[in-house]
Design a protein around this motif. Structure first.
Motif, PDB file in Angstrom:
ATOM      1  N   CYS A   3      73.857  75.540 101.879  1.00 20.78           N
ATOM      2  CA  CYS A   3      73.234  75.004 100.660  1.00 20.78           C
ATOM      3  C   CYS A   3      73.922  73.716 100.213  1.00 20.78           C
ATOM      4  O   CYS A   3      75.104  73.733  99.901  1.00 20.78           O
ATOM      5  CB  CYS A   3      73.292  76.032  99.542  1.00 20.78           C
ATOM      6  N   PRO A   4      73.193  72.606 100.173  1.00 21.56           N
ATOM      7  CA  PRO A   4      73.831  71.340  99.799  1.00 21.56           C
ATOM      8  C   PRO A   4      74.164  71.256  98.309  1.00 21.56           C
ATOM      9  O   PRO A   4      74.856  70.347  97.889  1.00 21.56           O
ATOM     10  CB  PRO A   4      72.768  70.282 100.139  1.00 21.56           C
ATOM     11  N   VAL A  55      63.261  81.546  96.327  1.00 20.19           N
ATOM     12  CA  VAL A  55      64.223  81.840  97.386  1.00 20.19           C
ATOM     13  C   VAL A  55      65.176  82.909  96.857  1.00 20.19           C
ATOM     14  O   VAL A  55      65.714  82.761  95.766  1.00 20.19           O
ATOM     15  CB  VAL A  55      65.005  80.572  97.775  1.00 20.19           C
ATOM     16  N   PRO A  77      64.093  74.944 102.309  1.00 28.25           N
ATOM     17  CA  PRO A  77      65.486  75.335 102.053  1.00 28.25           C
ATOM     18  C   PRO A  77      66.351  75.347 103.309  1.00 28.25           C
ATOM     19  O   PRO A  77      65.885  75.716 104.379  1.00 28.25           O
ATOM     20  CB  PRO A  77      65.349  76.754 101.479  1.00 28.25           C
ATOM     21  N   GLU A  78      67.578  74.944 103.136  1.00 27.64           N
ATOM     22  CA  GLU A  78      68.539  74.984 104.240  1.00 27.64           C
ATOM     23  C   GLU A  78      69.051  76.410 104.435  1.00 27.64           C
ATOM     24  O   GLU A  78      69.516  76.766 105.510  1.00 27.64           O
ATOM     25  CB  GLU A  78      69.745  74.098 103.902  1.00 27.64           C
ATOM     26  N   HIS A  93      65.415  76.151  94.503  1.00 23.16           N
ATOM     27  CA  HIS A  93      64.249  76.808  95.125  1.00 23.16           C
ATOM     28  C   HIS A  93      63.480  75.805  95.993  1.00 23.16           C
ATOM     29  O   HIS A  93      62.260  75.623  95.850  1.00 23.16           O
ATOM     30  CB  HIS A  93      63.374  77.484  94.070  1.00 23.16           C
ATOM     31  N   CYS A  94      64.255  75.197  96.865  1.00 22.74           N
ATOM     32  CA  CYS A  94      63.753  74.129  97.735  1.00 22.74           C
ATOM     33  C   CYS A  94      62.509  74.572  98.520  1.00 22.74           C
ATOM     34  O   CYS A  94      62.433  75.716  98.968  1.00 22.74           O
ATOM     35  CB  CYS A  94      64.831  73.753  98.749  1.00 22.74           C
ATOM     36  N   LYS A 118      72.658  84.612  94.198  1.00 21.42           N
ATOM     37  CA  LYS A 118      72.104  83.324  93.761  1.00 21.42           C
ATOM     38  C   LYS A 118      70.996  83.564  92.753  1.00 21.42           C
ATOM     39  O   LYS A 118      70.503  84.687  92.615  1.00 21.42           O
ATOM     40  CB  LYS A 118      71.561  82.556  94.965  1.00 21.42           C
ATOM     41  N   MET A 124      74.820  76.366  95.409  1.00 23.92           N
ATOM     42  CA  MET A 124      74.212  77.291  94.467  1.00 23.92           C
ATOM     43  C   MET A 124      74.253  78.747  94.921  1.00 23.92           C
ATOM     44  O   MET A 124      73.498  79.574  94.424  1.00 23.92           O
ATOM     45  CB  MET A 124      72.755  76.873  94.202  1.00 23.92           C
ATOM     46  N   ARG A 125      75.088  79.051  95.880  1.00 20.45           N
ATOM     47  CA  ARG A 125      75.220  80.429  96.347  1.00 20.45           C
ATOM     48  C   ARG A 125      76.689  80.753  96.463  1.00 20.45           C
ATOM     49  O   ARG A 125      77.501  79.874  96.738  1.00 20.45           O
ATOM     50  CB  ARG A 125      74.645  80.584  97.760  1.00 20.45           C
TER      51      ARG A 125
HETATM   52  S1  SF4 Z   1      70.267  78.083  97.710  1.00 21.33           S
HETATM   53 FE1  SF4 Z   1      70.481  75.870  97.954  1.00 21.33          FE
HETATM   54  S2  SF4 Z   1      69.290  75.313  99.773  1.00 21.33           S
HETATM   55 FE2  SF4 Z   1      68.678  77.384  99.163  1.00 21.33          FE
HETATM   56  S3  SF4 Z   1      66.862  77.059  97.899  1.00 21.33           S
HETATM   57 FE3  SF4 Z   1      68.629  77.144  96.515  1.00 21.33          FE
HETATM   58  S4  SF4 Z   1      69.317  75.027  96.268  1.00 21.33           S
HETATM   59 FE4  SF4 Z   1      67.923  75.073  98.027  1.00 21.33          FE
END
Ligand code: SF4
Ligand code: SF4
Ligand code: SF4
Lengths: 192, 355
Positions: free
Chosen positions: A101-102, A84, A65-66, A61-62, A121, A105-106
């Motif tokens: 997503c680095p 997110v 977020p990228e 939940h950056c 996600k 997580m998706r």
């Molecule tokens: S899916 Fe990835 S980039 Fe997006 S909020 Fe979650 S960890 Fe961060």
């Protein structure tokens, strides 16, 4: 303003995967999708001072977020409280966000009908809070070691703020500038 | 197999399955090729031969550009999880994909209107197309729009990958430069192969200018092949020497790992060096073969790049997916195969096939 975050105490985690099972059950996930894998299980040290390290994960939940700005449909979005999430009714399954997503997580499930794939996600159990305001996410509630603590990080009196305030914490891949909102308290055997 | 042995044997481990398939690689190649053809035909018509009507010489190249862009778009849509709602791609301004979709749409319609405006087929089957000749009034506008959008597409194909910083092999400014150079070089090859072809009917002046254009493209292709070779080697070798761990892992795979034969023999050898030698050799027909090889090399480049989607694994991620792949799958498939009906039995079997 509310800003949700989670702190995971690696010292407490015993690697039982209960959180993964809880998440999978409550969210009725297909078999090839997992929102919160408990990574690791790597043995460290020399007998008798040995230790196993686990790294329970979930979407970070950056704050930056990228996966949100890259989404062409606007399905991937961030609420004001930092959560997110993906609107499955809008997502067209282009998987740009999955590639963005680095943290990996998706994903989309391959076990749904063709033409029915959308990205899934962790939602920080947003739906649950909509039904029961103030409720903890399922993975937090299920953790019998209380390794996962969830709450409002902008509230200095919340349990999570106090825990992070008094602990030495780290975050994953911080150098990428994503400002992840999952804080980890290092394990005693620590690979870090 | 224990973990150490596994890791030793799988230095190039893919901890999770690849997210984008061959469709995206092909789409990036075809988009670059089509965009490049439109851009170059526009530049040649408007700036290099402004006094000559090059329309008939560029009919087939533009027709090919339209076809490859359309097929590339088909690949892109086919890869979507929900193809019927592809039009949603036009919504978000921050998304690079949206701009790609807009550019591809402008390029497609620009080249379609240009073709319809200038094509008067005499065959009874296609004769009805002449009714669209009214588009010909704004011929320059259509070709200009398509050419500018085509330039955007060439750049966009590389930029799209390079914005995804989760994949450090893609996330480099060298990639859009490499893709643009390769798109231009494949476009030169595409135009040289199709210049003055059906349905164009070139008169003497046009044919003479087309011949000159062919010479020009031939020289340009040689320069571009040198440039592409340099950028490619600089990029991969600097990743190998000074990249982060993920970049080094991919570069190692390209240079001496599993994709080394595709890289050295396919891309460098057949896709760049052989066309260069053929082009400078002056042997009759060599230039045609060189063009075909350039096209194959460009396609290989996109495939190799899309396959280099390695992400920096989180601590213990490899071990987790290794176990899921081997131990858990063996467990799941044991129950499925032994006939015990699980609720998602067919799904277990499906995952089993996945790996
Ligand atoms: S899916 Fe990835 S980039 Fe997006 S909020 Fe979650 S960890 Fe961060
Ligand atoms: S897969 Fe869905 S959520 Fe992800 S970028 Fe594409 S449309 Fe957006
Ligand atoms: S917060 Fe909810 S959705 Fe996210 S991992 Fe935990 S249980 Fe799953």
């Amino acid at each position: 303003m509310t800003r949700y975050a989670m702190c995971i105490d690696l010292h407490r985690c015993v690697g039982c995967h209960s959180c993964s099972v809880a998440c999978r059950t409550w969210n009725d996930l297909p078999m090839d999708i997992i929102y919160n894998p408990v990574l690791g299980g790597v043995c460290e040290g020399t007998w008798p001072n040995v230790h196993r390290n686990y790294l329970p994960t979930l979407c970070m939940h950056c704050k930056n977020p990228e996966c949100v700005p890259c989404c062409p449909t606007g399905a991937s979005q961030q609420d004001e409280d930092g959560v997110v999430w993906v609107d499955s009714k809008i997502c067209m399954g282009c998987k740009v966000c999955v590639n963005a997503c680095p943290y990996g997580m998706r994903d989309t499930s391959h076990m749904v009908r063709r033409f029915d794939e959308f990205v899934r996600k962790c939602t920080f159990c947003k739906e649950r809070r909509e039904m029961e305001p103030g409720a903890d996410p399922y993975c937090v509630q299920t953790c019998h070691q209380n390794a996962r603590v969830f709450g409002d990080i902008d509230d200095p009196d919340s349990a999570i703020s106090r825990l992070i305030g008094r602990s030495d914490t780290f975050r994953l891949l911080e150098e990428l500038g994503t400002d992840p909102q999952i804080y980890y308290i290092p394990d005693m055997g620590g690979t870090r | 197999m224990d973990m150490k042995q596994y890791q030793a044997e799988n230095a190039e481990i893919q901890y999770k399955h690849r997210y984008w398939g061959w469709q995206i690689a092909l789409y990036l190649f075809l988009g670059g090729l089509g965009g490049g053809i439109l851009f170059l035909t526009w530049v040649l018509s408007a700036f290099v031969f402004p006094g000559v009507d090059m329309t008939q010489a560029f009919m087939l190249p533009n027709f090919i550009a339209l076809l490859v862009i359309a097929f590339g778009l088909f690949c892109l849509v086919e890869e979507l999880g929900q193809p019927p709602v592809f039009y949603r791609a036009y919504v978000t301004a921050t998304s690079i994909i949206k701009w790609g979709a807009v550019l591809l749409t402008i390029a497609s319609f620009g080249s379609l209107f240009w073709l319809l405006g200038n094509w008067s087929p005499e065959s009874p089957v296609l004769g009805f197309l002449s009714v669209f000749n009214f588009f010909g009034g704004a011929s320059g506008l259509w070709l200009g729009a398509a050419g500018i959008a085509g330039f955007g597409i060439m750049v966009y194909t590389g930029v799209m990958l390079s914005t995804l910083k989760a994949h450090s092999f893609w996330s480099t400014p060298a990639l859009p430069i490499l893709f643009t150079t390769s798109a231009l070089s494949t476009a030169c090859a595409g135009i040289m192969l199709s210049l003055c072809g059906w349905p164009g009917v070139a008169d003497m002046a046009t044919a003479a200018a087309a011949h000159e254009a062919h010479e020009l493209l031939h020289t340009l292709d040689i320069i571009l092949a040198f440039a592409e070779l340099s950028i490619l080697l600089i990029m991969v070798l600097s990743f190998l020497g000074a990249g982060n761990r993920t970049q080094q892992r991919v570069a190692k795979r390209w240079i001496k790992g599993s994709t080394a034969p595709i890289f050295w023999i396919g891309m460098i050898g057949c896709g760049l060096v052989a066309p260069l030698l053929l082009n400078v050799s002056g042997i009759p027909g060599a230039s045609t073969l060189a063009c075909v090889l350039v096209l194959c090399g460009g396609c290989l480049l996109r495939f190799l790049c899309v396959w280099s989607d390695d992400r920096q694994p989180l601590e213990g991620e490899n071990r987790y997916y290794f176990r899921q792949k081997h131990a858990d799958m063996a467990f799941a498939s044991y129950y499925t195969k032994s006939g015990k009906e699980l609720e998602r039995g067919e799904n277990f079997a499906y995952i089993d096939n996945l790996y």
